[in-house]
Motif scaffolding. Structure first.
Motif, PDB file in Angstrom:
ATOM      1  N   ARG A  97       1.253  -1.129   0.288  1.00 21.44           N
ATOM      2  CA  ARG A  97       0.158   0.164   0.354  1.00 21.44           C
ATOM      3  C   ARG A  97       1.562   1.193   0.241  1.00 21.44           C
ATOM      4  N   VAL A  98       0.688   1.884  -1.032  1.00 19.91           N
ATOM      5  CA  VAL A  98       1.320   2.997  -1.325  1.00 19.91           C
ATOM      6  C   VAL A  98       1.006   4.534  -1.745  1.00 19.91           C
ATOM      7  N   GLY A  99       1.527   5.583  -0.708  1.00 20.41           N
ATOM      8  CA  GLY A  99       0.709   7.239  -0.565  1.00 20.41           C
ATOM      9  C   GLY A  99       1.629   7.624  -1.392  1.00 20.41           C
ATOM     10  N   ALA A 100       1.444   8.911  -1.964  1.00 23.67           N
ATOM     11  CA  ALA A 100       1.394   9.616  -2.338  1.00 23.67           C
ATOM     12  C   ALA A 100       1.221  11.317  -2.028  1.00 23.67           C
TER      13      ALA A 100
ATOM     14  N   GLY B 165      -0.512   2.095  10.162  1.00 24.14           N
ATOM     15  CA  GLY B 165      -0.361   0.872   9.890  1.00 24.14           C
ATOM     16  C   GLY B 165      -0.607   0.869   8.570  1.00 24.14           C
ATOM     17  N   GLU B 166      -1.763   1.666   7.966  1.00 21.09           N
ATOM     18  CA  GLU B 166      -2.510   1.521   6.812  1.00 21.09           C
ATOM     19  C   GLU B 166      -1.922   1.762   5.530  1.00 21.09           C
ATOM     20  N   LEU B 167      -0.828   2.239   5.244  1.00 27.20           N
ATOM     21  CA  LEU B 167       0.306   2.565   4.412  1.00 27.20           C
ATOM     22  C   LEU B 167       2.109   1.829   4.822  1.00 27.20           C
ATOM     23  N   ASP B 168       2.401   1.550   3.330  1.00 21.05           N
ATOM     24  CA  ASP B 168       3.402   0.712   3.902  1.00 21.05           C
ATOM     25  C   ASP B 168       4.576   1.807   3.616  1.00 21.05           C
ATOM     26  N   VAL B 169       4.552   2.489   2.198  1.00 16.03           N
ATOM     27  CA  VAL B 169       5.133   3.653   1.705  1.00 16.03           C
ATOM     28  C   VAL B 169       4.477   4.895   1.251  1.00 16.03           C
ATOM     29  N   VAL B 170       5.296   6.139   1.896  1.00 15.89           N
ATOM     30  CA  VAL B 170       4.217   7.027   1.442  1.00 15.89           C
ATOM     31  C   VAL B 170       5.517   8.209   0.989  1.00 15.89           C
ATOM     32  N   LEU B 171       5.439   8.941  -0.204  1.00 14.61           N
ATOM     33  CA  LEU B 171       5.956  10.063  -1.081  1.00 14.61           C
ATOM     34  C   LEU B 171       6.109  10.785  -0.567  1.00 14.61           C
ATOM     35  N   LEU B 172       6.494  12.166  -0.085  1.00 14.74           N
ATOM     36  CA  LEU B 172       6.464  13.200   0.241  1.00 14.74           C
ATOM     37  C   LEU B 172       7.427  14.446   0.085  1.00 14.74           C
ATOM     38  N   ALA B 173       7.144  15.194   0.297  1.00 16.66           N
ATOM     39  CA  ALA B 173       7.619  16.288  -0.127  1.00 16.66           C
ATOM     40  C   ALA B 173       7.918  16.508   1.795  1.00 16.66           C
TER      41      ALA B 173
ATOM     42  N   THR C 224       8.301   5.975   6.108  1.00 11.82           N
ATOM     43  CA  THR C 224       8.009   4.274   6.366  1.00 11.82           C
ATOM     44  C   THR C 224       7.995   4.348   8.001  1.00 11.82           C
ATOM     45  N   ASN C 225       6.902   3.359   7.811  1.00  5.75           N
ATOM     46  CA  ASN C 225       7.129   2.422   9.454  1.00  5.75           C
ATOM     47  C   ASN C 225       7.726   2.061   9.780  1.00  5.75           C
ATOM     48  N   PRO C 226       8.939   2.135  11.222  1.00  7.01           N
ATOM     49  CA  PRO C 226       9.451   1.007  12.057  1.00  7.01           C
ATOM     50  C   PRO C 226       9.209   0.518  12.749  1.00  7.01           C
ATOM     51  N   ASP C 227       7.912   0.318  12.633  1.00  8.56           N
ATOM     52  CA  ASP C 227       7.810   0.042  14.098  1.00  8.56           C
ATOM     53  C   ASP C 227       7.152  -1.390  13.348  1.00  8.56           C
ATOM     54  N   ARG C 228       6.924  -1.001  12.384  1.00  6.40           N
ATOM     55  CA  ARG C 228       5.740  -2.266  11.408  1.00  6.40           C
ATOM     56  C   ARG C 228       6.465  -3.215  10.465  1.00  6.40           C
ATOM     57  N   TYR C 229       5.744  -4.309  10.251  1.00  7.31           N
ATOM     58  CA  TYR C 229       7.197  -5.040   9.771  1.00  7.31           C
ATOM     59  C   TYR C 229       7.401  -4.874   8.375  1.00  7.31           C
ATOM     60  N   HIS C 230       8.577  -4.740   7.760  1.00  6.87           N
ATOM     61  CA  HIS C 230       8.962  -4.351   6.874  1.00  6.87           C
ATOM     62  C   HIS C 230       9.461  -6.269   5.867  1.00  6.87           C
ATOM     63  N   SER C 231       8.660  -6.441   4.974  1.00 12.38           N
ATOM     64  CA  SER C 231       8.179  -7.702   3.836  1.00 12.38           C
ATOM     65  C   SER C 231       9.134  -7.218   2.764  1.00 12.38           C
ATOM     66  N   ARG C 232      10.324  -8.475   2.540  1.00 12.29           N
ATOM     67  CA  ARG C 232      10.926  -7.955   1.334  1.00 12.29           C
ATOM     68  C   ARG C 232      10.275  -7.884   0.319  1.00 12.29           C
ATOM     69  N   LEU C 233       9.191  -7.778   0.023  1.00 12.83           N
ATOM     70  CA  LEU C 233       8.449  -6.829  -0.512  1.00 12.83           C
ATOM     71  C   LEU C 233       8.353  -5.324  -0.621  1.00 12.83           C
ATOM     72  N   MET C 234       8.012  -5.267  -0.090  1.00 14.41           N
ATOM     73  CA  MET C 234       8.552  -3.603   0.664  1.00 14.41           C
ATOM     74  C   MET C 234       9.841  -3.277   0.443  1.00 14.41           C
ATOM     75  N   THR C 235      10.892  -3.851   0.606  1.00 15.46           N
ATOM     76  CA  THR C 235      12.025  -3.576   0.423  1.00 15.46           C
ATOM     77  C   THR C 235      12.529  -3.709  -1.277  1.00 15.46           C
ATOM     78  N   ARG C 236      12.794  -4.117  -1.238  1.00 17.35           N
ATOM     79  CA  ARG C 236      11.924  -4.255  -3.132  1.00 17.35           C
ATOM     80  C   ARG C 236      11.399  -2.932  -3.158  1.00 17.35           C
ATOM     81  N   PHE C 237      10.506  -3.129  -3.220  1.00 18.84           N
ATOM     82  CA  PHE C 237       9.589  -1.632  -4.234  1.00 18.84           C
ATOM     83  C   PHE C 237      10.579  -0.319  -3.281  1.00 18.84           C
ATOM     84  N   CYS C 238      11.209  -0.389  -1.655  1.00 22.32           N
ATOM     85  CA  CYS C 238      11.598   0.905  -1.721  1.00 22.32           C
ATOM     86  C   CYS C 238      13.172   1.169  -2.005  1.00 22.32           C
TER      87      CYS C 238
END
Length: 296
Positions: free
Chosen positions: A92-95, A137-145, A269-283
């Motif tokens: 789940r990605v937000g921007a 925890g509703e978004l895994d990755v967020v892109l902001l300014a 990203t939220n350091p308190d949430r589990y970071h999956s391998r998929l999320m790591t690869r997306f980053c």
């Protein structure tokens, strides 16, 4: 108490309305009402103040909302950790709206080519809402300014991009060899709505040069701002990434000096949430796309 009840409760809390929550959950309104009533009976106190057209959380409801989100986040993390193969799953990605249409599509294409079986759900919202969704925890990755006021989240700088002055064709500034912010002191501005961080950034830049921009119109989308400029309603400052997708000649783009306006794009990203391998690869794909953009 069941997890389904928690999801029902949170949906009603978000929509402040049983009917809209029932539509989102694909259940009947009576079934949803019974689920929430059963939860309230188990807790021994009401979670909502029921009004004619909407419902509001009680003090107990607000306390229970944060606990419910924590419980569901832990369950979701456990499921993700157990099924994490690095190739399948959902991200789940937000921007923010001034990044989502311009930078995010390239990231999604790159990630899709590498992980065709993964699902990415993208959302576009304002900074405050994206940060709240990331915290919950509703978004895994967020892109902001930047700047980002989020002490409990991890903020990583990606790149800095120039803000360009956009003018209508034939504007006197078009042929001026050097343009400074002071040259815009008496010019009408077209900006995004005040909910967008870009507007606050532009106004702060102008105030640093001891003037308040004359805002004559506001719009909800950056494309609308550019169209209004093309029609001669005023001038504006836009991110360079927005200029990159504009192949028309209905607008003129110029650099500004003293100082050169810019903004910094960050990955949150939220350091308190589990970071999956998929999320790591997306980053990693985000960083690669950022490096390509910064190198152009």
């Amino acid at each position: 108490m069941e997890l389904t009840q928690l999801r029902h409760f949170l949906a009603v809390a978000e929509h402040e309305n049983f009917t809209r929550a029932a539509v989102e959950l694909a259940v009947t309104q009576p079934a949803l009402s019974r689920s929430v009533a059963k939860l309230e009976a188990e807790l021994g106190q009401p979670l909502f103040e029921r009004q004619t057209r909407r419902v509001r959380l009680t003090d107990a409801g607000r306390l229970f909302e944060s606990r419910a989100r924590e419980i569901l986040a832990l369950v979701d993390d456990a499921k993700a950790e157990l099924t994490d193969d690095g190739q399948t799953g959902r991200l789940r990605v937000g921007a923010i709206p001034t990044i989502a249409p311009y930078f995010l599509p390239g990231v999604l294409r790159l990630f899709r080519d590498l992980h065709p079986r993964a699902q990415v759900v993208a959302s576009e919202e304002t900074t405050d809402r994206l940060l709240e969704h990331c915290r919950q925890g509703e978004l895994d990755v967020v892109l902001l300014a930047a700047p980002v006021a989020a002490p409990h989240l991890h903020v990583e700088t990606l790149f800095t991009e120039e803000m360009l002055l956009v003018l209508p064709p034939g504007d006197p500034l078009e042929k001026q060899p050097r343009i400074t912010l002071a040259d815009l002191r008496q010019r009408p501005f077209v900006l995004l709505d005040e909910t967008h961080c870009l507007s606050g950034m532009i106004e702060a830049l102008c105030r640093q040069r001891a003037f308040q921009p004359i805002v004559v119109e506001r719009a909800s989308q950056l494309a609308t701002v550019e169209e209004l400029v093309a029609l001669g309603h005023g001038v504006s400052l836009i991110p360079r990434m927005a200029r990159a997708v504009d192949d028309t000649r209905r607008r003129v783009y110029r650099s500004v000096t003293n100082p050169k306006p810019s903004r910094t794009i960050v990955l949150v990203t939220n350091p308190d949430r589990y970071h999956s391998r998929l999320m790591t690869r997306f980053c990693a794909c985000v960083r690669e796309a950022a490096a390509q953009f910064a190198g152009r």
